[in-house]
Design a protein around this motif. Structure first.
Motif, PDB file in Angstrom:
ATOM      1  N   GLY A  23       0.818  -1.210   0.000  1.00 36.39           N
ATOM      2  CA  GLY A  23       0.000   0.000   0.000  1.00 36.39           C
ATOM      3  C   GLY A  23       0.848   1.255   0.000  1.00 36.39           C
ATOM      4  O   GLY A  23       0.550   2.222  -0.691  1.00 36.39           O
ATOM      5  N   GLU A  24       1.929   1.245   0.778  1.00 34.84           N
ATOM      6  CA  GLU A  24       2.829   2.392   0.805  1.00 34.84           C
ATOM      7  C   GLU A  24       3.493   2.587  -0.554  1.00 34.84           C
ATOM      8  O   GLU A  24       3.652   3.709  -1.023  1.00 34.84           O
ATOM      9  CB  GLU A  24       3.895   2.199   1.883  1.00 34.84           C
ATOM     10  CG  GLU A  24       3.346   2.284   3.297  1.00 34.84           C
ATOM     11  CD  GLU A  24       4.359   1.834   4.327  1.00 34.84           C
ATOM     12  OE1 GLU A  24       5.515   1.560   3.958  1.00 34.84           O
ATOM     13  OE2 GLU A  24       3.984   1.738   5.511  1.00 34.84           O
ATOM     14  N   ASN A  25       3.906   1.480  -1.206  1.00 38.34           N
ATOM     15  CA  ASN A  25       4.518   1.584  -2.532  1.00 38.34           C
ATOM     16  C   ASN A  25       3.540   2.162  -3.542  1.00 38.34           C
ATOM     17  O   ASN A  25       3.924   2.965  -4.384  1.00 38.34           O
ATOM     18  CB  ASN A  25       5.021   0.222  -3.008  1.00 38.34           C
ATOM     19  CG  ASN A  25       6.243  -0.237  -2.248  1.00 38.34           C
ATOM     20  OD1 ASN A  25       6.918   0.569  -1.618  1.00 38.34           O
ATOM     21  ND2 ASN A  25       6.515  -1.526  -2.286  1.00 38.34           N
ATOM     22  N   SER A  26       2.275   1.762  -3.472  1.00 34.67           N
ATOM     23  CA  SER A  26       1.270   2.281  -4.399  1.00 34.67           C
ATOM     24  C   SER A  26       1.093   3.776  -4.214  1.00 34.67           C
ATOM     25  O   SER A  26       1.006   4.529  -5.175  1.00 34.67           O
ATOM     26  CB  SER A  26      -0.073   1.571  -4.212  1.00 34.67           C
ATOM     27  OG  SER A  26       0.040   0.226  -4.591  1.00 34.67           O
ATOM     28  N   ALA A  27       1.036   4.227  -2.967  1.00 37.81           N
ATOM     29  CA  ALA A  27       0.864   5.656  -2.701  1.00 37.81           C
ATOM     30  C   ALA A  27       2.067   6.441  -3.202  1.00 37.81           C
ATOM     31  O   ALA A  27       1.924   7.477  -3.833  1.00 37.81           O
ATOM     32  CB  ALA A  27       0.642   5.890  -1.214  1.00 37.81           C
ATOM     33  N   ALA A  28       3.279   5.951  -2.924  1.00 40.66           N
ATOM     34  CA  ALA A  28       4.485   6.642  -3.385  1.00 40.66           C
ATOM     35  C   ALA A  28       4.571   6.634  -4.898  1.00 40.66           C
ATOM     36  O   ALA A  28       4.942   7.617  -5.517  1.00 40.66           O
ATOM     37  CB  ALA A  28       5.716   5.985  -2.781  1.00 40.66           C
ATOM     38  N   LYS A  29       4.231   5.500  -5.490  1.00 45.74           N
ATOM     39  CA  LYS A  29       4.275   5.397  -6.947  1.00 45.74           C
ATOM     40  C   LYS A  29       3.280   6.362  -7.581  1.00 45.74           C
ATOM     41  O   LYS A  29       3.577   6.999  -8.579  1.00 45.74           O
ATOM     42  CB  LYS A  29       3.977   3.949  -7.358  1.00 45.74           C
ATOM     43  CG  LYS A  29       4.106   3.708  -8.833  1.00 45.74           C
ATOM     44  CD  LYS A  29       4.055   2.245  -9.187  1.00 45.74           C
ATOM     45  CE  LYS A  29       2.741   1.629  -8.825  1.00 45.74           C
ATOM     46  NZ  LYS A  29       2.548   0.302  -9.401  1.00 45.74           N
ATOM     47  N   GLY A  30       2.098   6.498  -6.976  1.00 46.72           N
ATOM     48  CA  GLY A  30       1.082   7.409  -7.488  1.00 46.72           C
ATOM     49  C   GLY A  30       1.526   8.853  -7.431  1.00 46.72           C
ATOM     50  O   GLY A  30       1.351   9.607  -8.373  1.00 46.72           O
ATOM     51  N   ILE A  34       2.129  11.522 -10.662  1.00 43.53           N
ATOM     52  CA  ILE A  34       1.480  12.829 -10.761  1.00 43.53           C
ATOM     53  C   ILE A  34       2.547  13.908 -10.896  1.00 43.53           C
ATOM     54  O   ILE A  34       2.387  14.860 -11.655  1.00 43.53           O
ATOM     55  CB  ILE A  34       0.557  13.075  -9.552  1.00 43.53           C
ATOM     56  CG1 ILE A  34      -0.637  12.121  -9.625  1.00 43.53           C
ATOM     57  CG2 ILE A  34       0.074  14.517  -9.517  1.00 43.53           C
ATOM     58  CD1 ILE A  34      -1.505  12.114  -8.397  1.00 43.53           C
ATOM     59  N   GLY A  35       3.647  13.735 -10.204  1.00 40.21           N
ATOM     60  CA  GLY A  35       4.758  14.682 -10.345  1.00 40.21           C
ATOM     61  C   GLY A  35       5.310  14.702 -11.760  1.00 40.21           C
ATOM     62  O   GLY A  35       5.646  15.757 -12.291  1.00 40.21           O
ATOM     63  N   ALA A 109      -5.743  11.937 -13.131  1.00 41.57           N
ATOM     64  CA  ALA A 109      -4.490  11.994 -12.370  1.00 41.57           C
ATOM     65  C   ALA A 109      -4.612  11.335 -11.008  1.00 41.57           C
ATOM     66  O   ALA A 109      -3.622  10.823 -10.483  1.00 41.57           O
ATOM     67  CB  ALA A 109      -4.043  13.449 -12.216  1.00 41.57           C
ATOM     68  N   ARG A 110      -5.811  11.289 -10.454  1.00 36.84           N
ATOM     69  CA  ARG A 110      -5.987  10.665  -9.131  1.00 36.84           C
ATOM     70  C   ARG A 110      -5.687   9.178  -9.157  1.00 36.84           C
ATOM     71  O   ARG A 110      -5.325   8.597  -8.148  1.00 36.84           O
ATOM     72  CB  ARG A 110      -7.409  10.899  -8.630  1.00 36.84           C
ATOM     73  CG  ARG A 110      -7.688  12.359  -8.335  1.00 36.84           C
ATOM     74  CD  ARG A 110      -9.074  12.546  -7.793  1.00 36.84           C
ATOM     75  NE  ARG A 110     -10.034  12.156  -8.826  1.00 36.84           N
ATOM     76  CZ  ARG A 110     -11.313  11.954  -8.614  1.00 36.84           C
ATOM     77  NH1 ARG A 110     -11.795  12.073  -7.401  1.00 36.84           N
ATOM     78  NH2 ARG A 110     -12.126  11.634  -9.593  1.00 36.84           N
ATOM     79  N   LYS A 111      -5.845   8.539 -10.312  1.00 36.64           N
ATOM     80  CA  LYS A 111      -5.636   7.090 -10.433  1.00 36.64           C
ATOM     81  C   LYS A 111      -4.427   6.774 -11.310  1.00 36.64           C
ATOM     82  O   LYS A 111      -4.329   5.689 -11.855  1.00 36.64           O
ATOM     83  CB  LYS A 111      -6.884   6.445 -11.038  1.00 36.64           C
ATOM     84  CG  LYS A 111      -8.127   6.640 -10.218  1.00 36.64           C
ATOM     85  CD  LYS A 111      -9.329   6.071 -10.917  1.00 36.64           C
ATOM     86  CE  LYS A 111     -10.594   6.367 -10.142  1.00 36.64           C
ATOM     87  NZ  LYS A 111     -11.789   5.944 -10.849  1.00 36.64           N
ATOM     88  N   LEU A 112      -3.510   7.718 -11.435  1.00 33.66           N
ATOM     89  CA  LEU A 112      -2.399   7.591 -12.378  1.00 33.66           C
ATOM     90  C   LEU A 112      -1.192   6.914 -11.725  1.00 33.66           C
ATOM     91  O   LEU A 112      -0.555   7.479 -10.839  1.00 33.66           O
ATOM     92  CB  LEU A 112      -2.013   8.972 -12.906  1.00 33.66           C
ATOM     93  CG  LEU A 112      -0.979   9.015 -14.004  1.00 33.66           C
ATOM     94  CD1 LEU A 112      -1.473   8.291 -15.254  1.00 33.66           C
ATOM     95  CD2 LEU A 112      -0.676  10.463 -14.353  1.00 33.66           C
ATOM     96  N   ASP A 184      -3.881   3.340 -14.694  1.00 29.38           N
ATOM     97  CA  ASP A 184      -3.579   2.881 -13.338  1.00 29.38           C
ATOM     98  C   ASP A 184      -2.418   1.892 -13.290  1.00 29.38           C
ATOM     99  O   ASP A 184      -2.072   1.348 -12.247  1.00 29.38           O
ATOM    100  CB  ASP A 184      -4.822   2.269 -12.681  1.00 29.38           C
ATOM    101  CG  ASP A 184      -5.306   1.014 -13.373  1.00 29.38           C
ATOM    102  OD1 ASP A 184      -4.704   0.572 -14.361  1.00 29.38           O
ATOM    103  OD2 ASP A 184      -6.320   0.460 -12.900  1.00 29.38           O
ATOM    104  N   GLY A 185      -1.794   1.626 -14.440  1.00 27.37           N
ATOM    105  CA  GLY A 185      -0.638   0.742 -14.498  1.00 27.37           C
ATOM    106  C   GLY A 185      -0.977  -0.693 -14.784  1.00 27.37           C
ATOM    107  O   GLY A 185      -0.083  -1.511 -14.965  1.00 27.37           O
TER     108      GLY A 185
END
Length: 191
Positions: A23-30, A34-35, A109-112, A184-185
């Motif tokens: 979950g942490e990896n998904s948040a960081a990856k997201g 966006i960046g 972008a929220r699901k990118l 979403d990858g």
């Protein structure tokens, strides 16, 4: 299957790490994607804006400059329509379309989580903002301004760097869609 799973050949979290790590990896990856989207959009927008400021200041109301003989020239025009000058009476419609594109990209972008999608959407976003800026702030203004076009290949429409970013972003989206990569990858296949 995410891009990470494609790259490693292992499902996320299969390395023995718990669900919290995935979950942490998904948040960081997201956030990183966006960046990338924002960075690509800002670069495309600023490049377009600076090129337009330069050509308006130096080339407008002058003879075209030949870059490669008659094959490529810089010739400043104000385009109130779409490509090829079509729809000059519909400037407000093009402004609304550009605004809608920006809103759709912001929602996506929220699901990118896909780097290629971030680049493609960044190109679209930067190009849309570039031409929208002209429509809002160039004469006569108020959603009806003429877009500054200046790249004039022989036997083709005159365009600008925002148009190029939009076309490249759109082309990349078509390729990604044909390859089955979602924003979403995940990768889907049509069986």
């Amino acid at each position: 299957m995410t891009e990470a799973e494609q790259a490693t050949g292992m499902p996320e979290g299969a390395d023995g790490a718990g669900e919290a790590t995935a979950g942490e990896n998904s948040a960081a990856k997201g956030k990183r994607r966006i960046g990338v989207l924002v960075s690509v959009a800002a670069f495309a927008y600023l490049l377009d804006l600076l090129s337009k400021l330069l050509v308006v200041a130096k080339l407008e109301h002058h003879d075209p400059i030949q870059v490669f003989g008659t094959w490529l020239q810089f010739n400043v025009i104000r385009n109130r329509g779409a490509a090829f000058g079509i729809g000059e009476a519909m400037t407000i419609v093009f402004t609304v379309i550009a605004t809608a594109v920006i809103v759709v990209i912001a929602r996506l972008a929220r699901k990118l989580y896909s780097l290629p999608w971030a680049i493609a959407l960044g190109l679209l976003l930067g190009g849309a903002f570039g031409n929208l800026t002209d429509r809002l702030f160039r004469s006569p203004g108020g959603f009806e301004g003429g877009v500054v076009d200046f790249i004039a290949p022989a036997h083709f429409a005159v365009f600008n760097l925002a148009d190029s970013a939009i076309v490249c972003g759109g082309f990349l989206i078509v390729i990604l869609s044909f390859r089955g990569l979602d924003p979403d990858g995940t990768v889907h296949t049509d069986d």
